[in-house]
Design an enzyme around this catalytic site. Structure first.
Site, PDB file in Angstrom:
ATOM      1  N   LYS A  53      -3.336  -1.273  18.297  1.00 21.03           N
ATOM      2  CA  LYS A  53      -1.874  -1.278  18.164  1.00 21.03           C
ATOM      3  C   LYS A  53      -1.436  -0.249  17.120  1.00 21.03           C
ATOM      4  O   LYS A  53      -0.465   0.479  17.323  1.00 21.03           O
ATOM      5  CB  LYS A  53      -1.389  -2.691  17.785  1.00 21.03           C
ATOM      6  CG  LYS A  53      -1.513  -3.662  18.955  1.00 21.03           C
ATOM      7  CD  LYS A  53      -1.386  -5.128  18.552  1.00 21.03           C
ATOM      8  CE  LYS A  53      -1.707  -6.004  19.766  1.00 21.03           C
ATOM      9  NZ  LYS A  53      -1.704  -7.443  19.472  1.00 21.03           N
ATOM     10  N   GLN A  97      -0.819 -11.457  14.616  1.00 21.82           N
ATOM     11  CA  GLN A  97      -1.929 -11.488  15.575  1.00 21.82           C
ATOM     12  C   GLN A  97      -2.469 -12.924  15.693  1.00 21.82           C
ATOM     13  O   GLN A  97      -2.808 -13.545  14.696  1.00 21.82           O
ATOM     14  CB  GLN A  97      -3.035 -10.522  15.109  1.00 21.82           C
ATOM     15  CG  GLN A  97      -4.170 -10.356  16.094  1.00 21.82           C
ATOM     16  CD  GLN A  97      -3.737  -9.698  17.404  1.00 21.82           C
ATOM     17  OE1 GLN A  97      -3.000  -8.720  17.414  1.00 21.82           O
ATOM     18  NE2 GLN A  97      -4.178 -10.260  18.522  1.00 21.82           N
ATOM     19  N   ASP A 120       6.729  -9.326  20.248  1.00 21.81           N
ATOM     20  CA  ASP A 120       5.756  -9.984  21.133  1.00 21.81           C
ATOM     21  C   ASP A 120       6.471 -10.836  22.185  1.00 21.81           C
ATOM     22  O   ASP A 120       5.872 -11.246  23.177  1.00 21.81           O
ATOM     23  CB  ASP A 120       4.836 -10.899  20.308  1.00 21.81           C
ATOM     24  CG  ASP A 120       3.434 -10.337  20.162  1.00 21.81           C
ATOM     25  OD1 ASP A 120       3.070  -9.459  20.959  1.00 21.81           O
ATOM     26  OD2 ASP A 120       2.707 -10.796  19.260  1.00 21.81           O
TER      27      ASP A 120
END
Ligand code: NDP
Length: 289
Positions: A53, A97, A120
């Site tokens: 990422k 995460q 997200d």
């Protein structure tokens, strides 16, 4: 006739070059899209994802920050960091995460992220907006699937779509996005009876289970679009999906490979969401929150 391969790598490359151009445009207005990633503990897979990422951010000219914490971090410390980032004008997207250690409440952490920075697409506000067809940050993997189909010129309207898997991050939102596109959607899961009876009717079959060779050719309707979300290791330790690719491609009309199918799209859509957050960013509004 062998299936047409849906090349997620190529499609991803094309979309990333479009994102890079938009990032350049925004920079002329003195806005650099910024993504903050929070990583807790030493999970190797999480570390690899986070690295990818950050690399994607760099390649697209975005600003990225990584906050790493030990497994033992207190939940309150994590929540404080998120609150700080919610008010940081240089950060437009915040990503925690997953998975998190057991002593940390994942729901509480996700809900602490400002819905305007939830790139997200896991915050209940964004999920609700997605369900009601409003503008929202869409979860990256399901969003990536929809973009793959669009790029291939495959219209889901009126099609029978079968999604195997009902997780909050892949299965459920994938089905919802297909419903938003006017497909007729069936969800299957571990309690589904006679899975094959469902999958054989699928014009579009999405497998998000996490088991190698789970979908063999006999589960697939001739000419179907097969989207393989699974990431597994086969007996030789090689990366593979849920679908027995070699035999499935002989019956499917279109199929995504693993690697090189859905996977690259997930990070691309994260970059897209971060760009979108930066474009919508209004500092004055953020500060009043
Ligand atoms: P989960 O483990 O959360 O969900 C798996 C789903 O599969 C569950 O809904 C489960 O049903 C269902 N399932 C398990 N066994 C069966 C069975 N025998 N028959 C039918 N359904 C079954 O996984 P995720 O959704 O997080 O991920 C799924 C896969 O996708 C994994 O391999 C993951 O690594 C991969 N993934 C890939 C991404 C990418 O970018 N390509 C991104 C995210 C995930 P039940 O609910 O009843 O338990």
């Amino acid at each position: 006739m062998a299936a047409q391969i849906i090349n997620g790598k190529e499609i991803s490359k094309k979309i990333r070059s479009e994102i890079a151009k938009e990032v350049d445009e925004l920079k002329k207005l003195n806005v650099i899209p910024g993504l903050a990633v929070i990583l807790v503990g030493n999970n190797q897979a999480s570390r690899t994802y986070v690295k990818s990422k950050q690399k994607a951010c760099q390649e697209l000219g975005m600003h990225s920050l990584l906050f790493e914490y030990p497994e033992t971090i207190e939940e309150s410390e994590l929540l404080n960091k998120i609150e700080e980032l919610n008010h940081d004008d240089t950060i437009h997207g915040i990503l925690v995460q997953l998975p998190l250690p057991e002593h940390i409440n994942e729901v509480k952490v996700i809900e602490a992220i400002s819905p305007d920075k939830d790139v997200d697409g896991f915050h209940p506000i964004n999920i609700g907006r997605m369900m009601t067809g409003q503008d929202a940050f869409l979860p990256c993997t399901p969003y990536g699937i929809m973009v793959l189909l669009k790029e291939m010129g495959i219209d889901a309207a009126g099609k029978n779509v079968v999604v195997i898997g009902r997780s909050n991050i892949v299965g459920k939102p994938s089905g919802q996005l297909f419903l938003n596109e006017n497909a007729t959607v069936t969800y299957c899961h571990s309690k589904t009876k006679d899975l094959k009876a469902h999958t054989k009717k699928a014009d579009i079959l999405v497998s998000a289970v996490g088991k190698a060779n789970f979908i063999t050719a006999d589960f697939i309707k001739e000419g179907a679009v097969v989207i393989d979300v699974g990431i597994n290791r086969n007996e030789d330790g090689k990366l593979c999906g849920d679908v027995a690719f070699e035999e499935a491609k002989e019956i499917a009309g279109y199929i995504t490979p693993v690697p090189g199918g859905v996977g690259p799209m997930t990070i691309t859509m994260l970059m897209y969401n971060t760009l979108k957050a930066a474009k919508k960013f209004q500092p004055a509004l953020q500060k009043t929150k």
